[in-house]
Design an enzyme around this catalytic site. Structure first.
Site, short mmCIF file in Angstrom:
data_model
loop_
_atom_site.label_atom_id
_atom_site.label_comp_id
_atom_site.label_asym_id
_atom_site.label_seq_id
_atom_site.Cartn_x
_atom_site.Cartn_y
_atom_site.Cartn_z
N GLY A 125 22.82 27.16 31.37
CA GLY A 125 24.08 27.33 31.44
C GLY A 125 25.19 27.68 30.23
N HIS A 156 41.12 41.90 41.51
CA HIS A 156 40.87 43.44 41.52
C HIS A 156 40.85 43.72 40.04
CE1 HIS A 156 45.10 44.39 40.57
NE2 HIS A 156 45.30 43.61 41.25
#
Length: 217
Positions: A68, A137
């Site tokens: 992690g 985006h």
């Protein structure tokens, strides 16, 4: 069918195991973890040794580093490539992830359940896109970056190498986060953030300088 070593055997490794079991084309052949005794298991898969074990395997295995912490993950990747500079890493993508047209995802990156990556976003290598994180985006996400569960970015956001957007953190449109920076849980980033800082709050403010490799988990 691609043979895969998972590097790590903790909680994050269990999530990666689940992703690969739900994805066609992969066969998990063992866990690599030098910090655990051989024979330690997770979800029925056994720790077979440390990174040197890859030189003993006679097949053509690939791998994914399931650790992690961004900095520790990068150190393991470096050790693997020092042992075998030609070793290749898979990209693990949960079947429920939504990945739009034009997205590019680097080798070694893990995309977890419910993740949304929108058009023309570029994700670097060995990133963690955690459960239900969402990128709009034209984002540019560096290498060894983590987006924690429910983290969200607007469009045209840039996040530098090794940085972290913590649980339910958000970054508004077109902001830039530097390298090795940690944005705290629940924070809202309204301005650019430089490298090597810890910032949190709504709006997020820089709280202190952060050392490279400093633990955050």
């Amino acid at each position: 069918m691609i043979d895969v070593f998972i590097f790590g055997s903790g909680g994050h490794a269990k999530v990666v195991i689940d992703i690969l079991e739900k994805t066609e084309g992969y066969c998990i052949i063992g866990l690599i973890d030098g910090s655990k005794p051989r024979g330690t298991s997770a979800y029925g898969y056994t720790v077979v040794g440390d990174e040197e074990y890859i030189t003993k395997y006679e097949g053509n295995a690939m791998g994914v580093v399931a650790i992690g912490d961004n900095w520790l993950r990068s150190k393991v990747v470096a050790r693997i490539l020092k042992i075998d500079n030609n070793f290749k890493f898979i990209t693990a993508i949960h079947p429920s992830a939504v990945i739009a047209r034009g997205v590019n995802i680097g080798d070694g990156t893990v995309v977890m359940a419910g993740v949304i990556i929108n058009s023309d976003t570029v994700i670097g290598e060995h990133c963690i896109l955690n459960t239900k994180s969402a990128m709009d985006h034209d984002n540019t996400i560096g290498d060894f970056v983590t987006l924690a569960p429910n983290a969200t970015t607007g469009g045209n956001v840039t996040i530098g190498n090794y940085s972290v957007l913590s649980l339910s953190g958000s970054i508004i449109h077109a902001k830039v986060i530097g390298e090795h920076t940690v944005i705290g849980a629940g924070s809202t980033v309204l301005t650019d953030m430089g490298s090597n800082v810890v910032a949190y709050g709504t709006p997020a403010r820089i709280i202190r300088i952060r050392a490279i490799g400093e633990k955050y988990l």
